[in-house]
Design an enzyme around this catalytic site. Structure first.
Site, PDB file in Angstrom:
ATOM      1  N   ASN A  24      -5.693  -5.306  -5.856  1.00  0.00           N
ATOM      2  CA  ASN A  24      -4.792  -5.760  -4.460  1.00  0.00           C
ATOM      3  C   ASN A  24      -5.135  -6.873  -4.867  1.00  0.00           C
ATOM      4  O   ASN A  24      -6.424  -8.088  -4.951  1.00  0.00           O
ATOM      5  CB  ASN A  24      -5.565  -4.483  -4.132  1.00  0.00           C
ATOM      6  CG  ASN A  24      -6.984  -4.649  -3.139  1.00  0.00           C
ATOM      7  OD1 ASN A  24      -7.664  -4.687  -3.848  1.00  0.00           O
ATOM      8  ND2 ASN A  24      -7.188  -4.574  -2.002  1.00  0.00           N
ATOM      9  N   GLU A  37      -2.953  -0.491  -8.021  1.00  0.00           N
ATOM     10  CA  GLU A  37      -2.434   0.600  -8.632  1.00  0.00           C
ATOM     11  C   GLU A  37      -0.941  -0.009  -8.933  1.00  0.00           C
ATOM     12  O   GLU A  37      -0.641  -0.347 -10.161  1.00  0.00           O
ATOM     13  CB  GLU A  37      -2.060   2.001  -8.259  1.00  0.00           C
ATOM     14  CG  GLU A  37      -3.331   3.275  -8.292  1.00  0.00           C
ATOM     15  CD  GLU A  37      -3.644   2.487  -6.561  1.00  0.00           C
ATOM     16  OE1 GLU A  37      -3.753   0.816  -6.054  1.00  0.00           O
ATOM     17  OE2 GLU A  37      -4.268   3.240  -6.046  1.00  0.00           O
ATOM     18  N   CYS A  71      -2.449   5.471  -2.489  1.00  0.00           N
ATOM     19  CA  CYS A  71      -1.656   5.656  -1.606  1.00  0.00           C
ATOM     20  C   CYS A  71      -0.873   6.229  -1.830  1.00  0.00           C
ATOM     21  O   CYS A  71      -0.338   6.399  -3.253  1.00  0.00           O
ATOM     22  CB  CYS A  71      -2.010   4.232  -0.711  1.00  0.00           C
ATOM     23  SG  CYS A  71      -0.771   3.427  -1.421  1.00  0.00           S
ATOM     24  N   CYS A 101       2.087   4.213  -3.940  1.00  0.00           N
ATOM     25  CA  CYS A 101       1.255   4.632  -5.085  1.00  0.00           C
ATOM     26  C   CYS A 101       1.760   5.331  -6.065  1.00  0.00           C
ATOM     27  O   CYS A 101       2.195   5.363  -7.119  1.00  0.00           O
ATOM     28  CB  CYS A 101      -0.089   3.687  -5.376  1.00  0.00           C
ATOM     29  SG  CYS A 101      -0.613   2.188  -5.246  1.00  0.00           S
TER      30      CYS A 101
HETATM   31  N1  THU Z   1      -5.318  -0.323  -1.307  1.00  0.00           N
HETATM   32  C1  THU Z   1      -4.956  -0.066  -2.486  1.00  0.00           C
HETATM   33  O1  THU Z   1      -5.662  -1.444  -3.671  1.00  0.00           O
HETATM   34  N2  THU Z   1      -4.170   0.953  -3.818  1.00  0.00           N
HETATM   35  C2  THU Z   1      -4.140   2.389  -2.652  1.00  0.00           C
HETATM   36  O2  THU Z   1      -3.995   3.222  -3.585  1.00  0.00           O
HETATM   37  C3  THU Z   1      -4.382   2.006  -0.986  1.00  0.00           C
HETATM   38  C4  THU Z   1      -5.299   0.324  -0.940  1.00  0.00           C
HETATM   39  C5  THU Z   1      -5.193  -1.874  -0.556  1.00  0.00           C
HETATM   40  C6  THU Z   1      -4.121  -2.227  -0.135  1.00  0.00           C
HETATM   41  C7  THU Z   1      -4.906  -3.242   0.353  1.00  0.00           C
HETATM   42  O3  THU Z   1      -4.917  -4.411  -0.063  1.00  0.00           O
HETATM   43  C8  THU Z   1      -6.279  -2.542   1.370  1.00  0.00           C
HETATM   44  O4  THU Z   1      -6.538  -1.631  -0.260  1.00  0.00           O
HETATM   45  C9  THU Z   1      -6.236  -1.660   2.155  1.00  0.00           C
HETATM   46  O5  THU Z   1      -5.733  -0.798   2.409  1.00  0.00           O
END
Ligand code: THU
Length: 172
Positions: free
Chosen positions: A42, A55, A86, A89
């Site tokens: 992320n 993702e 999430c 994704c």
């Molecule tokens: N995040 C992800 O990278 N993938 C997910 O499926 C859920 C959330 C990240 C986004 C943000 O940078 C942090 O986690 C908190 O939500």
């Protein structure tokens, strides 16, 4: 069954590079495409809504390398409990992966859950929905309009180049 252990190791490795100074919630993801592993973490920014998930970055890396199908997904994030991908994704993964595509998500400490994309997103919005409404480009209908599953890798570079030179201009 793809080597999910290897995929998880790649996700754990890339998670170390996550840029998450706002949430402090680091996520690493790895997808298998064309037999290769593509990883992403992320990347947050000061305009919070523009955070991009691990993702989606992993999928983008696979697509940028020319792939059009994801065969397996591994995610490392969360604390004691692994955090599931999430909704956004899940939708993006469903564009290039099938209902049976294995998804494993794990916590940094090792707890994990193995499932499928179909279980995570049983009723995804797909290209076929657009096609049925007549709201889809010929390219999308050809590549993702089938209800049977995700598209494969691009057919051929020659075909692509041909399409491009007869279609739109190369220079922008
Ligand atoms: N995040 C992800 O990278 N993938 C997910 O499926 C859920 C959330 C990240 C986004 C943000 O940078 C942090 O986690 C908190 O939500």
């Amino acid at each position: 069954m793809p080597d999910l252990e290897r995929l998880l190791r790649a996700a754990a490795r890339v998670r170390k590079n996550a840029w998450a100074p706002y949430s402090n919630f680091k996520v690493g993801a790895a997808v298998l495409a064309g037999g290769q592993i593509f990883a992403g973490c992320n990347v947050e920014n000061s305009s919070y809504p523009l955070s991009v998930c691990a993702e989606r970055n992993a999928v983008a890396a696979a697509v940028a390398a020319g792939h059009r199908r994801v065969d397996a997904v591994a995610i490392v994030g969360g604390a004691a409990r692994p955090s599931a991908p999430c909704g956004g994704c899940r939708q993006v993964l469903s564009e290039l992966a099938g209902e049976e595509t294995p998804v494993v998500y794990a916590s940094p400490s090792g707890a994990r859950k193995t499932t499928t994309l179909g279980a995570l997103l049983p009723a995804s919005f797909r290209a076929r929905d657009l096609a049925e409404a007549g709201a889809v480009t010929a390219e999308a209908a050809e590549s993702t309009g089938s209800s049977r599953g995700p598209p494969g890798k691009r057919r051929s570079a020659t075909r692509r180049r041909g399409t491009r030179s007869t279609g739109r201009s190369r220079s922008r």
